[in-house]
Design a protein around this motif. Structure first.
Motif, PDB file in Angstrom:
ATOM      1  N   GLN A  39       4.328  -9.232 -14.567  1.00  0.00           N
ATOM      2  CA  GLN A  39       4.185 -10.094 -15.819  1.00  0.00           C
ATOM      3  C   GLN A  39       5.102 -11.185 -15.802  1.00  0.00           C
ATOM      4  N   GLY A  40       4.952 -11.978 -16.746  1.00  0.00           N
ATOM      5  CA  GLY A  40       5.967 -13.082 -17.009  1.00  0.00           C
ATOM      6  C   GLY A  40       5.587 -14.374 -16.192  1.00  0.00           C
ATOM      7  N   CYS A  41       6.430 -15.293 -15.815  1.00  0.00           N
ATOM      8  CA  CYS A  41       6.041 -16.473 -15.303  1.00  0.00           C
ATOM      9  C   CYS A  41       6.255 -16.392 -13.853  1.00  0.00           C
ATOM     10  N   ILE A  42       5.605 -16.969 -13.049  1.00  0.00           N
ATOM     11  CA  ILE A  42       5.459 -17.193 -11.651  1.00  0.00           C
ATOM     12  C   ILE A  42       6.558 -18.327 -11.273  1.00  0.00           C
ATOM     13  N   PRO A  43       7.501 -17.942 -10.423  1.00  0.00           N
ATOM     14  CA  PRO A  43       8.760 -19.004 -10.221  1.00  0.00           C
ATOM     15  C   PRO A  43       8.085 -20.193  -9.606  1.00  0.00           C
ATOM     16  N   GLN A  44       8.727 -21.030  -9.934  1.00  0.00           N
ATOM     17  CA  GLN A  44       8.162 -22.538  -9.333  1.00  0.00           C
ATOM     18  C   GLN A  44       9.114 -22.913  -8.188  1.00  0.00           C
ATOM     19  N   GLY A  45       8.763 -23.607  -6.800  1.00  0.00           N
ATOM     20  CA  GLY A  45       9.573 -23.879  -6.199  1.00  0.00           C
ATOM     21  C   GLY A  45       8.643 -24.549  -4.756  1.00  0.00           C
ATOM     22  N   PRO A  46       9.290 -25.268  -3.882  1.00  0.00           N
ATOM     23  CA  PRO A  46       8.479 -25.945  -2.754  1.00  0.00           C
ATOM     24  C   PRO A  46       7.462 -24.899  -2.110  1.00  0.00           C
ATOM     25  N   GLN A  47       8.012 -23.729  -1.777  1.00  0.00           N
ATOM     26  CA  GLN A  47       6.951 -22.571  -0.950  1.00  0.00           C
ATOM     27  C   GLN A  47       6.130 -22.081  -2.082  1.00  0.00           C
ATOM     28  N   PHE A  48       6.562 -21.461  -3.294  1.00  0.00           N
ATOM     29  CA  PHE A  48       5.426 -21.057  -4.193  1.00  0.00           C
ATOM     30  C   PHE A  48       4.304 -22.121  -4.441  1.00  0.00           C
ATOM     31  N   HIS A  92       0.845  -1.178  -0.021  1.00  0.00           N
ATOM     32  CA  HIS A  92       0.017  -0.092   0.043  1.00  0.00           C
ATOM     33  C   HIS A  92       0.747   1.237  -0.054  1.00  0.00           C
ATOM     34  N   ASN A  93       1.784   1.375  -0.898  1.00  0.00           N
ATOM     35  CA  ASN A  93       2.577   2.590  -1.209  1.00  0.00           C
ATOM     36  C   ASN A  93       2.671   2.853  -2.694  1.00  0.00           C
ATOM     37  N   GLY A  94       3.495   3.424  -3.224  1.00  0.00           N
ATOM     38  CA  GLY A  94       3.391   4.032  -4.678  1.00  0.00           C
ATOM     39  C   GLY A  94       4.803   3.337  -5.260  1.00  0.00           C
ATOM     40  N   LEU A  95       5.351   2.433  -4.924  1.00  0.00           N
ATOM     41  CA  LEU A  95       6.645   1.944  -4.952  1.00  0.00           C
ATOM     42  C   LEU A  95       6.471   1.590  -6.737  1.00  0.00           C
ATOM     43  N   LYS A  96       7.670   1.838  -7.453  1.00  0.00           N
ATOM     44  CA  LYS A  96       7.544   1.500  -8.668  1.00  0.00           C
ATOM     45  C   LYS A  96       9.105   0.557  -9.168  1.00  0.00           C
ATOM     46  N   GLY A  97       8.940  -0.039 -10.373  1.00  0.00           N
ATOM     47  CA  GLY A  97      10.281  -0.561 -10.857  1.00  0.00           C
ATOM     48  C   GLY A  97      10.210  -1.904 -10.550  1.00  0.00           C
ATOM     49  N   HIS A  98      11.231  -2.625 -10.787  1.00  0.00           N
ATOM     50  CA  HIS A  98      11.199  -4.147 -10.421  1.00  0.00           C
ATOM     51  C   HIS A  98      11.489  -4.535  -9.235  1.00  0.00           C
ATOM     52  N   ILE A  99      11.077  -5.939  -8.787  1.00  0.00           N
ATOM     53  CA  ILE A  99      11.237  -6.396  -7.454  1.00  0.00           C
ATOM     54  C   ILE A  99      12.964  -6.933  -7.392  1.00  0.00           C
ATOM     55  N   PRO A 100      13.662  -6.058  -6.424  1.00  0.00           N
ATOM     56  CA  PRO A 100      15.323  -6.278  -6.557  1.00  0.00           C
ATOM     57  C   PRO A 100      15.540  -8.071  -6.227  1.00  0.00           C
ATOM     58  N   LEU A 101      16.281  -8.335  -7.531  1.00  0.00           N
ATOM     59  CA  LEU A 101      16.767  -9.760  -7.218  1.00  0.00           C
ATOM     60  C   LEU A 101      17.507 -10.135  -5.893  1.00  0.00           C
ATOM     61  N   PRO A 135      11.453 -12.234  -9.412  1.00  0.00           N
ATOM     62  CA  PRO A 135      12.690 -12.798  -9.474  1.00  0.00           C
ATOM     63  C   PRO A 135      12.726 -14.277  -9.240  1.00  0.00           C
ATOM     64  N   GLN A 136      13.361 -15.139 -10.114  1.00  0.00           N
ATOM     65  CA  GLN A 136      13.361 -16.468  -9.704  1.00  0.00           C
ATOM     66  C   GLN A 136      13.903 -16.968  -8.496  1.00  0.00           C
ATOM     67  N   GLN A 137      14.943 -15.941  -7.748  1.00  0.00           N
ATOM     68  CA  GLN A 137      15.573 -16.078  -6.808  1.00  0.00           C
ATOM     69  C   GLN A 137      14.718 -16.248  -5.446  1.00  0.00           C
ATOM     70  N   LEU A 138      13.593 -15.772  -5.599  1.00  0.00           N
ATOM     71  CA  LEU A 138      12.546 -15.936  -4.583  1.00  0.00           C
ATOM     72  C   LEU A 138      12.204 -17.414  -4.219  1.00  0.00           C
ATOM     73  N   ALA A 139      12.121 -18.070  -5.306  1.00  0.00           N
ATOM     74  CA  ALA A 139      11.854 -19.420  -5.163  1.00  0.00           C
ATOM     75  C   ALA A 139      12.702 -20.291  -4.129  1.00  0.00           C
ATOM     76  N   SER A 140      13.937 -19.666  -3.986  1.00  0.00           N
ATOM     77  CA  SER A 140      14.669 -20.480  -2.913  1.00  0.00           C
ATOM     78  C   SER A 140      14.503 -20.127  -1.552  1.00  0.00           C
ATOM     79  N   LEU A 141      13.535 -19.319  -1.260  1.00  0.00           N
ATOM     80  CA  LEU A 141      13.389 -18.888   0.066  1.00  0.00           C
ATOM     81  C   LEU A 141      12.608 -19.796   0.817  1.00  0.00           C
ATOM     82  N   THR A 142      13.049 -20.695   1.390  1.00  0.00           N
ATOM     83  CA  THR A 142      12.582 -22.086   1.896  1.00  0.00           C
ATOM     84  C   THR A 142      11.628 -21.576   3.240  1.00  0.00           C
ATOM     85  N   SER A 143      11.993 -20.486   4.008  1.00  0.00           N
ATOM     86  CA  SER A 143      11.238 -20.400   5.117  1.00  0.00           C
ATOM     87  C   SER A 143      10.049 -19.311   4.880  1.00  0.00           C
ATOM     88  N   LEU A 144       9.781 -18.841   3.569  1.00  0.00           N
ATOM     89  CA  LEU A 144       8.928 -18.036   3.359  1.00  0.00           C
ATOM     90  C   LEU A 144       7.319 -18.852   3.509  1.00  0.00           C
TER      91      LEU A 144
END
Length: 817
Positions: A694-703, A642-651, A674-683
């Motif tokens: 846009q684009g593909c949603i990363p795939q991983g155990p938590q996602f 709930h802000n007005g942040l722009k740009g990409h999600i940082p890798l 970022p595909q790197q978010l798929a490695s966050l096993t505590s999420l």
């Protein structure tokens, strides 16, 4: 006559020399045996045992054992006492000369590093009177051969690693006066044979794993003065026979599983000074007979299921006769006691600690409580007490801790409390107090905790926090305070927790708080704070901060990268962080704050060691998310929604290996996840909804555990769990490909039929086809035609993808070869 006398004198001289020879021989043999035992020690260079060496005089070899050796005392040339205490000796008793020391009466090896088991040969020391093996590393079972030591008076084996049960043979030691087996791993039941030890005055069995009930025979030990059975797994009821122990001064039964009521007979123990029955499952009412214990100095009944009212008879425990000890500690918390606080408690003039927290007490605090001028700790939190906080509490000059939170107190905060110059903890939170906070409270230099959260206080914060302040925790959350954040808080160099959330404060971000070296929690949520967060030129800002909550304000502009660069306390994962040390009368005060994590509000108690949080949600921040956030690897909760942040999600957010909750929803973020978010096993919680991703949603155990709601409002996203397919998702891609092929087949059939109809026949077929096209154009209904064009375009795209995939596979195979 002279000849007879000469013969008698010669005989006496012969027997004397014989005796001296025998003693010398005994001393020599014992000294040799002790040296052999010493040779087994792992630390031969022990300075205290340096004296254990043979004499340099060959004519007096080993004579010095009785005079010069450390810890060795002889009687008639024989070793009588061996005392090696607190000497850092590392060894065992396996080579101890039990058979060579038949006259040993005192063996004291406490506070060393002896290990292994006690050999059964210890039963050969039949003259032993005193045996102390406390505070070592002995293990195994207690040898039954100790039952042979009929002269033993003191047996101390506490603070070792003994296991198994207490040998029944211990009950044979009729001379035993002190038995201490505490702080081991002994189990089984307490032997009834201990009831035979008629001379026993001290029985310590605390901190073991004993089970079963207390033997009735313990009530036969009329000489018993101290009985400690705490911290075990004993159950059943407390035997009424304990009321027979007329000499008992200390009774510790805490931290067991005792049930039933407190026996009335306990009130017969007129010599009792300490009664500790806490942390059991005792029920029923507190016996009024406890008011007869005129020597009682400590009464601990907390953490049980006691009900009914507090007996007024407890107020009789006062120093009426001039020589009787009066009650100093009364601890009744965490029960189900009800009714009002008896006014008679005001008679306990020597009372230092009064803890009545976590009960169902009602009514007002009796004014007689103010008569307790020796009081240092007063806890009445979590009851249903009403009325005003007594103004006269300011007369208890030595008060160190005052905790009355979670009640229904009303009215204003008594200004007289500011007179308590020894006060360290003041907690009146979660009541209905109103009015202004007295400005003089900022002058209490001894105050460590100032907690007024969730009241109805108004006005401004105290502005006169003085230099040298001891303040560690300041919590005014959930009031109606206005104005600015006082700059004098910069004087509180020990401040660790600052919670001013949910008020009406109107100010800019207090960057100057960053100079506080120990600040760990900064919570300013739900105020009227505004403007940009301006960076500071200081090299060190907020070095120890672990929770920062600025949510629900009106902060604006870009997030300053420098702010996050300074958060050194979040850059390392440290489970050894110490919680604050609040001294308040020796009682521990726990800070707590509410954080929004995993979409829910959670009250976190161990906030300083377990949780690291950044919550900037519901503001007006703009610009990009700083990539430096990825350096804060200890972060567990990140909320920028709930802000007005722009740009990409940082890798770099993929570096947050312990993050549990990530909320970036309701912003204007674009690009791919970022595909790197798929490695966050505590999420466990992810919300990226309502952005322009846009684009593909990363795939991983938590996602795979996240639902559609985590990605809603991003029309460009594809892949699991949203409905559209994605090339990176084999399942979705397969489904999509099959569906596309089916559509192509249907479209081909449609095209064939259509053109067959358009071109069939001679002139009539052509006319019909042209008529259909003319009809579509003239009516303006081109959706059918548009669909045909879209299907053609899709067919071309799918052929290109198939061709590219085939080329990629070919290159991959060539690379592998």
């Amino acid at each position: 006559m002279m000849i007879v006398s000469s013969k008698i004198f010669s005989s006496l001289r012969f027997f004397t020399l014989l005796s001296l020879f025998a003693v010398t021989f005994a001393s020599t043999e014992q000294a040799i045996a002790l040296l052999k035992w010493k040779a087994t020690f792992k630390n031969q260079n022990n300075s205290l045992l340096a004296s254990w060496t043979p004499s340099s005089n060959t004519c007096e070899d080993y004579f010095n054992a009785c005079t010069d050796w450390y810890g060795v005392i002889c009687f008639n040339g024989r070793v009588n006492t061996l005392t090696i205490t607190n000497s850092s000796v590392i060894g065992t008793l396996y080579a101890f000369p039990f058979s060579s020391l038949p006259f040993l009466e005192n063996l004291d090896l406490n506070m060393n590093n002896f290990s292994g088991t006690i050999p059964p040969e210890i039963g050969n020391l039949t003259n032993l009177v005193f045996l102390n093996l406390n505070i070592n590393q002995f293990s195994g079972s207690i040898p039954a051969s100790l039952g042979n030591l009929s002269n033993l008076s003191v047996l101390y084996l506490y603070d070792n690693h003994f296991s198994g049960s207490i040998p029944l043979e211990i009950g044979y030691l009729r001379s035993l006066s002190k038995l201490s087996l505490g702080m081991n791993s002994l189990n089984g039941s307490i032997p009834a044979s201990l009831g035979n030890l008629s001379n026993l005055s001290v029985l310590y069995l605390y901190d073991n794993h004993f089970s079963g009930s207390i033997p009735l025979e313990i009530g036969y030990l009329r000489s018993l003065s101290k009985l400690s059975l705490g911290m075990n797994s004993l159950n059943g009821s407390i035997p009424a026979s304990l009321g027979n122990l007329s000499n008992l001064s200390v009774l510790y039964l805490y931290d067991n599983h005792f049930s039933g009521s407190i026996p009335l007979e306990i009130g017969y123990l007129r010599s009792l000074t300490e009664l500790e029955l806490s942390s059991n499952s005792l029920n029923g009412s507190i016996p009024a007979s406890l008011g007869n214990l005129s020597n009682l100095s400590g009464l601990y009944l907390h953490n049980n299921h006691l009900s009914g009212s507090i007996p007024a008879s407890l107020g009789n425990l006062s120093n009426l006769s001039g020589y009787l000890r009066s009650l100093s500690f009364l601890h009744l918390s965490n029960n189900s006691l009800n009714g009002s606080i008896p006014a008679s408690l005001g008679n306990l003039r020597n009372l230092q600690t009064l803890i009545l927290s976590d009960n169902n007490l009602t009514g007002e605090i009796p004014s007689s409580v103010c008569n307790l001028t020796s009081l240092k700790v007063l806890f009445m939190s979590r009851n249903n007490l009403t009325g005003k906080v007594p103004q006269c509490l300011g007369n208890i000059s030595g008060l160190q801790a005052l905790m009355m939170s979670h009640n229904n107190f009303s009215g204003e905060i008594p200004s007289s409390i500011s007179n308590l110059t020894s006060l360290q903890i003041l907690d009146l939170g979660r009541n209905n107090l109103e009015g202004a906070i007295p400005q003089c409270f900022g002058n209490i230099s001894s105050l460590q905790v100032f907690d007024m959260q969730n009241n109805k206080l108004s006005g401004t914060l105290p502005t006169n926090f003085s230099i040298g302040s001891s303040l560690i925790g300041l919590n005014f959350h959930g009031n109606e305070l206005e104005g600015e954040i006082p700059r004098s808080l910069a004087n509180c160099k020990k401040l660790q927790v600052l919670d001013l959330g949910d008020n009406h404060l109107n100010d800019t971000f207090p960057m100057w708080l960053g100079t506080l070296p120990e600040l760990r929690v900064l919570r300013l949520t739900s105020n009227k704070l505004h403007g940009p967060i301006r960076s500071s030129g200081a090299e060190i800002m907020f070095p120890d901060l672990r929770i920062i909550d600025l949510s629900n304000n009106a902060f604006s502009k870009d997030l300053p990268t420098s702010l996050f660069q300074h958060l050194k306390g979040m850059t390392t994962i440290d489970q050894t962080i110490k919680v604050p040390n609040y001294e308040g009368g020796g009682f521990y005060y726990q800070d707590s704050v509410v954080v929004v994590t995993k979409g829910l509000k959670l009250e976190v108690v161990k906030i300083l060691s377990l949780y690291t949080v950044i919550d900037l949600s519901n503001n007006k921040f703009e610009g990009r998310i700083p990539s430096v956030l990825g350096d804060l690897i200890a972060l567990r909760v990140l909320n920028m929604s709930h802000n007005g942040l722009k740009g990409h999600i940082p890798l770099s957010l993929g570096n947050l290996s312990v993050v549990e909750s990530l909320d970036l929803s309701f912003n204007q973020l674009s690009g791919e996840i970022p595909q790197q978010l798929a490695s966050l096993t505590s999420l466990e919680f992810l919300n990226l909804s309502h952005n322009y991703l846009q684009g593909c949603i990363p795939q991983g155990p938590q996602f795979h555990t996240f639902e559609n709601s985590s990605f809603d409002g991003n029309d460009g996203l594809r892949g699991f769990p949203v409905s559209k397919g994605c090339g990176n998702d084999p399942v979705s891609e397969t489904n999509y490909t099959v569906s596309a092929l089916e559509d192509q087949e249907r479209n081909s059939e449609f095209f064939n039929d259509f053109w067959k109809a358009a071109l069939m026949g001679y002139g009539s077929g052509l006319c019909i086809g042209l008529s259909i096209i003319y009809f579509l154009i003239s009516t303006g209904n081109l959706r059918w035609l548009a669909r045909i064009i879209e299907e053609l375009e899709h067919k071309i795209i799918m052929r290109r993808r198939k061709k590219q995939r085939g080329q990629g596979n070919y290159r991959g195979r060539n690379n592998r070869f």
